[in-house]
Design a protein around this motif. Structure first.
Motif, PDB file in Angstrom:
ATOM      1  N   GLY A  13       0.853  -1.202   0.000  1.00 40.21           N
ATOM      2  CA  GLY A  13       0.000   0.000   0.000  1.00 40.21           C
ATOM      3  C   GLY A  13       0.880   1.239   0.000  1.00 40.21           C
ATOM      4  N   THR A  15       1.719   3.452  -2.144  1.00 42.42           N
ATOM      5  CA  THR A  15       1.376   4.689  -2.870  1.00 42.42           C
ATOM      6  C   THR A  15       0.346   5.543  -2.138  1.00 42.42           C
ATOM      7  OG1 THR A  15      -0.222   3.348  -4.067  1.00 42.42           O
ATOM      8  CG2 THR A  15       1.877   3.769  -5.167  1.00 42.42           C
ATOM      9  N   GLY A  16      -0.293   5.013  -1.097  1.00 41.71           N
ATOM     10  CA  GLY A  16      -1.380   5.721  -0.406  1.00 41.71           C
ATOM     11  C   GLY A  16      -0.872   6.739   0.611  1.00 41.71           C
ATOM     12  N   THR A  17      -1.812   7.301   1.353  1.00 43.53           N
ATOM     13  CA  THR A  17      -1.480   8.347   2.332  1.00 43.53           C
ATOM     14  C   THR A  17      -0.512   7.824   3.390  1.00 43.53           C
ATOM     15  OG1 THR A  17      -3.658   9.295   1.975  1.00 43.53           O
ATOM     16  CG2 THR A  17      -2.531   9.963   3.989  1.00 43.53           C
ATOM     17  N   VAL A  18      -0.823   6.672   3.952  1.00 42.16           N
ATOM     18  CA  VAL A  18       0.059   6.106   4.986  1.00 42.16           C
ATOM     19  C   VAL A  18       1.321   5.540   4.335  1.00 42.16           C
ATOM     20  CG1 VAL A  18       0.222   4.380   6.823  1.00 42.16           C
ATOM     21  CG2 VAL A  18      -1.910   5.660   6.511  1.00 42.16           C
ATOM     22  N   SER A  40      -1.758  -1.531  -5.812  1.00 45.97           N
ATOM     23  CA  SER A  40      -2.775  -2.243  -6.596  1.00 45.97           C
ATOM     24  C   SER A  40      -2.240  -2.578  -7.990  1.00 45.97           C
ATOM     25  CB  SER A  40      -4.019  -1.374  -6.738  1.00 45.97           C
ATOM     26  OG  SER A  40      -3.769  -0.361  -7.689  1.00 45.97           O
ATOM     27  N   ARG A  42      -3.243  -1.289 -10.569  1.00 48.65           N
ATOM     28  CA  ARG A  42      -3.125  -0.021 -11.318  1.00 48.65           C
ATOM     29  C   ARG A  42      -1.695   0.517 -11.265  1.00 48.65           C
ATOM     30  NH1 ARG A  42      -7.748   0.216  -8.399  1.00 48.65           N
ATOM     31  NH2 ARG A  42      -6.745   1.123  -6.582  1.00 48.65           N
ATOM     32  N   SER A  43      -1.008   0.256 -10.155  1.00 45.27           N
ATOM     33  CA  SER A  43       0.326   0.820  -9.935  1.00 45.27           C
ATOM     34  C   SER A  43       1.446  -0.166 -10.256  1.00 45.27           C
ATOM     35  CB  SER A  43       0.473   1.240  -8.467  1.00 45.27           C
ATOM     36  OG  SER A  43      -0.521   2.151  -8.114  1.00 45.27           O
ATOM     37  N   LEU A  85      -3.125  -1.050   3.894  1.00 41.62           N
ATOM     38  CA  LEU A  85      -4.202  -1.371   2.947  1.00 41.62           C
ATOM     39  C   LEU A  85      -5.540  -1.156   3.614  1.00 41.62           C
ATOM     40  CD1 LEU A  85      -2.996  -4.855   1.610  1.00 41.62           C
ATOM     41  CD2 LEU A  85      -2.822  -2.663   0.407  1.00 41.62           C
ATOM     42  N   LEU A  89      -9.368  -5.417   2.090  1.00 47.18           N
ATOM     43  CA  LEU A  89      -8.260  -6.047   1.357  1.00 47.18           C
ATOM     44  C   LEU A  89      -7.303  -6.735   2.317  1.00 47.18           C
ATOM     45  CD1 LEU A  89      -6.989  -3.323  -1.111  1.00 47.18           C
ATOM     46  CD2 LEU A  89      -7.509  -5.703  -1.670  1.00 47.18           C
ATOM     47  N   SER A 182      -6.633  13.903   6.117  1.00 44.97           N
ATOM     48  CA  SER A 182      -5.645  12.900   5.691  1.00 44.97           C
ATOM     49  C   SER A 182      -5.966  11.530   6.295  1.00 44.97           C
ATOM     50  CB  SER A 182      -4.224  13.331   6.063  1.00 44.97           C
ATOM     51  OG  SER A 182      -4.115  13.500   7.461  1.00 44.97           O
ATOM     52  N   GLY A 185      -7.444   8.946   3.877  1.00 45.64           N
ATOM     53  CA  GLY A 185      -6.663   8.465   2.729  1.00 45.64           C
ATOM     54  C   GLY A 185      -6.809   9.416   1.554  1.00 45.64           C
ATOM     55  N   TYR A 186      -6.319   8.955   0.369  1.00 46.77           N
ATOM     56  CA  TYR A 186      -6.378   9.806  -0.825  1.00 46.77           C
ATOM     57  C   TYR A 186      -7.130   9.088  -1.941  1.00 46.77           C
ATOM     58  CZ  TYR A 186      -5.132  13.013  -4.492  1.00 46.77           C
ATOM     59  OH  TYR A 186      -5.210  13.943  -5.498  1.00 46.77           O
ATOM     60  N   ASN A 330      -2.133  12.060  12.997  1.00 43.97           N
ATOM     61  CA  ASN A 330      -2.782  10.814  12.574  1.00 43.97           C
ATOM     62  C   ASN A 330      -1.971   9.953  11.625  1.00 43.97           C
ATOM     63  OD1 ASN A 330      -3.729  13.245  11.022  1.00 43.97           O
ATOM     64  ND2 ASN A 330      -4.461  11.682   9.628  1.00 43.97           N
ATOM     65  N   GLY A 334      -0.273   8.143  14.616  1.00 46.68           N
ATOM     66  CA  GLY A 334      -1.447   7.276  14.470  1.00 46.68           C
ATOM     67  C   GLY A 334      -1.343   6.267  13.351  1.00 46.68           C
TER      68      GLY A 334
HETATM   69  P1  NAP Z   1      -5.165   5.209   0.789  1.00 45.66           P
HETATM   70  O1  NAP Z   1      -4.529   6.542   0.727  1.00 45.66           O
HETATM   71  O2  NAP Z   1      -6.481   5.016   0.119  1.00 45.66           O
HETATM   72  O3  NAP Z   1      -4.110   4.132   0.181  1.00 45.66           O
HETATM   73  C1  NAP Z   1      -4.494   2.813  -0.109  1.00 45.66           C
HETATM   74  C2  NAP Z   1      -3.328   1.996  -0.635  1.00 45.66           C
HETATM   75  O4  NAP Z   1      -3.827   0.675  -0.929  1.00 45.66           O
HETATM   76  C3  NAP Z   1      -2.722   2.524  -1.935  1.00 45.66           C
HETATM   77  O5  NAP Z   1      -1.342   2.249  -1.951  1.00 45.66           O
HETATM   78  C4  NAP Z   1      -3.412   1.667  -2.995  1.00 45.66           C
HETATM   79  O6  NAP Z   1      -2.651   1.488  -4.175  1.00 45.66           O
HETATM   80  C5  NAP Z   1      -3.482   0.338  -2.283  1.00 45.66           C
HETATM   81  N1  NAP Z   1      -4.493  -0.528  -2.877  1.00 45.66           N
HETATM   82  C6  NAP Z   1      -5.762  -0.196  -3.250  1.00 45.66           C
HETATM   83  N2  NAP Z   1      -6.382  -1.274  -3.808  1.00 45.66           N
HETATM   84  C7  NAP Z   1      -5.475  -2.297  -3.785  1.00 45.66           C
HETATM   85  C8  NAP Z   1      -5.504  -3.651  -4.220  1.00 45.66           C
HETATM   86  N3  NAP Z   1      -6.587  -4.192  -4.785  1.00 45.66           N
HETATM   87  N4  NAP Z   1      -4.386  -4.425  -4.016  1.00 45.66           N
HETATM   88  C9  NAP Z   1      -3.272  -3.887  -3.434  1.00 45.66           C
HETATM   89  N5  NAP Z   1      -3.189  -2.601  -3.009  1.00 45.66           N
HETATM   90  C10 NAP Z   1      -4.269  -1.814  -3.185  1.00 45.66           C
HETATM   91  O7  NAP Z   1      -5.367   4.721   2.294  1.00 45.66           O
HETATM   92  P2  NAP Z   1      -4.557   5.146   3.637  1.00 45.66           P
HETATM   93  O8  NAP Z   1      -5.167   6.345   4.267  1.00 45.66           O
HETATM   94  O9  NAP Z   1      -3.099   5.121   3.346  1.00 45.66           O
HETATM   95  O10 NAP Z   1      -4.952   3.950   4.628  1.00 45.66           O
HETATM   96  C11 NAP Z   1      -4.389   2.655   4.523  1.00 45.66           C
HETATM   97  C12 NAP Z   1      -4.808   1.847   5.757  1.00 45.66           C
HETATM   98  O11 NAP Z   1      -4.282   2.488   6.933  1.00 45.66           O
HETATM   99  C13 NAP Z   1      -6.327   1.757   5.956  1.00 45.66           C
HETATM  100  O12 NAP Z   1      -6.646   0.510   6.518  1.00 45.66           O
HETATM  101  C14 NAP Z   1      -6.603   2.868   6.961  1.00 45.66           C
HETATM  102  O13 NAP Z   1      -7.779   2.648   7.702  1.00 45.66           O
HETATM  103  C15 NAP Z   1      -5.357   2.771   7.828  1.00 45.66           C
HETATM  104  N6  NAP Z   1      -5.017   3.984   8.583  1.00 45.66           N
HETATM  105  C16 NAP Z   1      -4.980   5.198   7.950  1.00 45.66           C
HETATM  106  C17 NAP Z   1      -4.621   6.333   8.701  1.00 45.66           C
HETATM  107  C18 NAP Z   1      -4.568   7.712   8.095  1.00 45.66           C
HETATM  108  O14 NAP Z   1      -4.359   8.692   8.861  1.00 45.66           O
HETATM  109  N7  NAP Z   1      -4.725   7.872   6.788  1.00 45.66           N
HETATM  110  C19 NAP Z   1      -4.293   6.208  10.040  1.00 45.66           C
HETATM  111  C20 NAP Z   1      -4.323   4.939  10.633  1.00 45.66           C
HETATM  112  C21 NAP Z   1      -4.676   3.853   9.885  1.00 45.66           C
HETATM  113  P3  NAP Z   1      -2.983   2.287  -5.568  1.00 45.66           P
HETATM  114  O15 NAP Z   1      -2.352   3.652  -5.437  1.00 45.66           O
HETATM  115  O16 NAP Z   1      -2.304   1.451  -6.590  1.00 45.66           O
HETATM  116  O17 NAP Z   1      -4.462   2.356  -5.713  1.00 45.66           O
END
Ligand code: NAP
Length: 354
Positions: A13, A15-18, A40, A42-43, A85, A89, A182, A185-186, A330, A334
């Protein structure tokens, strides 16, 4: 080229926010070096700089920018994996990594409440690590495991409550959150929904906060975790703040305590693992700010490189005993920073060795 002295780690994961926070915080880490990035379909196959919509104010590290993103499968991944993730997932993918012998250190909620999976904040509950030895993945030849960190909304609050629970006992907690975008996620919440607005609903967040609080503050007895016994009610709101979850909290204690005693408990809060000198551990676990209008996310979020919890505004509560404000970063404290701190603890305790 990766150096030979550091432990290679992967980010699932990435490429995402975390995931981006992991990339940023692991750059120049003294013990770990990013050797694998996955996201994913896509990436997969793209260079990281083309796959990630990089949102942090520091640049993508050069070595990482050109690294190819892999598919999210265990083949070819290093033993130690940081995961970020979506929970649905993660439910499917994380056990596959653990079964293949990986040490999976995750941010998702999928396994946080599993009785054999530690939900770790090293400063307050490092003893939960013992749960790892009960995991079937760990007992198998590959010796994989899953270790979790908490939801971002309960992280700072659990840290604030821990010394009070220890010294005075906790009876009731009521928390209202003001959570940064944030955290979604993004691309997350649409700008038209959040600008100039407050959204009084974050899916499953209140339930997670209430359940995880009791595990985080639980106690180990004979290799079993006993959940903490207090009542907690949370109300979660999304607000137009970029980073940092601010929470208004009221508490009822089991033993009477004065404001001076409570502030002394916070200021005197010693990390359970201070003697280990973990690289990502903040010098100060909790900072109590006397100023009347603090903490504020824009001004206080970077304290301790985002790893210190800031508390302020302790005052009497006419319904419970006391009320205060708590602030926690966070995506650092967090999420990614918490997971890296957990990995450092796992290393020192020998869990990263095969
Ligand atoms: P996000 O920005 O939506 O990033 C999601 C990541 O998952 C991206 O790298 C995405 O890749 C990947 N992904 C999506 N579909 C996929 C697939 N089918 N197979 C493999 N990878 C896939 O989410 P995030 O905010 O980083 O959060 C990630 C996790 O951390 C979540 O469970 C969230 O609840 C938890 N969390 C987040 C925070 C926060 O402050 N944001 C804090 C604590 C916990 P692509 O770019 O290729 O789509």
């Amino acid at each position: 080229m990766p150096s030979t002295t550091k432990i290679p780690v992967g980010i699932l994961g990435a490429t995402g926010t975390v995931g981006q926070r992991f990339v940023q915080l692991l750059e120049d880490h003294p013990w770990f070096e990013v050797a694998w990035l996955a996201a994913s379909e896509r990436s997969a196959g793209l260079a990281y700089q083309d796959a990630a919509k990089w949102k942090l104010t520091t640049s993508i590290p050069d070595r990482i920018a050109h690294m190819k993103v892999s598919a999210a499968a265990p083949d070819g991944a290093p033993r130690v994996i940081f995961a970020a993730l979506d929970a649905a997932l993660a439910q499917d993918l994380e056990p596959k990594f653990a079964a293949a012998g990986h040490v999976l250190i995750t941010n998702s909620s999928a396994f946080r409440m599993h009785p054999d999976v530690p939900l770790i904040i090293p400063e307050i509950n490092d003893d939960q690590l013992a749960l790892i030895d009960r995991q079937e993945w760990r007992k198998s030849k590959g010796r994989g495991c899953i270790v979790t960190n908490s939801n971002c909304s309960i992280m700072g609050l659990a840290i604030a409550l821990a010394p009070l629970a220890e010294q005075f006992g906790l009876e009731k907690v009521f928390a209202v959150t003001m959570q940064a975008i944030s955290g979604a996620g993004y691309p997350g919440v649409a700008s038209l929904d959040i600008l100039g607005n407050v959204i009084p609903y974050i899916a499953k967040e209140e339930e997670k906060m209430e359940a995880e609080a009791k595990k985080l503050l639980g106690k180990m007895h004979n290799d079993q975790l006993q959940l903490a016994d207090f009542a907690i009610s949370a109300q979660c709101n999304r607000v137009a703040v970029e980073d940092g979850h601010t929470e208004s909290v009221s508490i009822k204690l089991r033993k009477p305590a004065s404001a001076e005693q409570i502030i002394a408990a916070w200021r005197g809060c010693k990390s359970n693992v201070a003697q280990l000198n973990l690289p990502s551990a903040p010098a100060q676990v909790i900072h109590y700010d006397e100023r009347i209008d603090r903490p504020q996310p824009r001004l206080d979020i970077h304290r301790g490189k985002g790893m210190t919890t800031t508390i302020g505004r302790l005052r009497a509560c006419s319904i419970f005993d006391w009320k205060f404000t708590v602030l926690s970063h966070n995506t650092v404290r967090g999420a990614a920073g918490a997971a890296i701190l957990n990995a450092e603890l796992l290393k020192v305790k020998g869990y990263l060795e095969a």
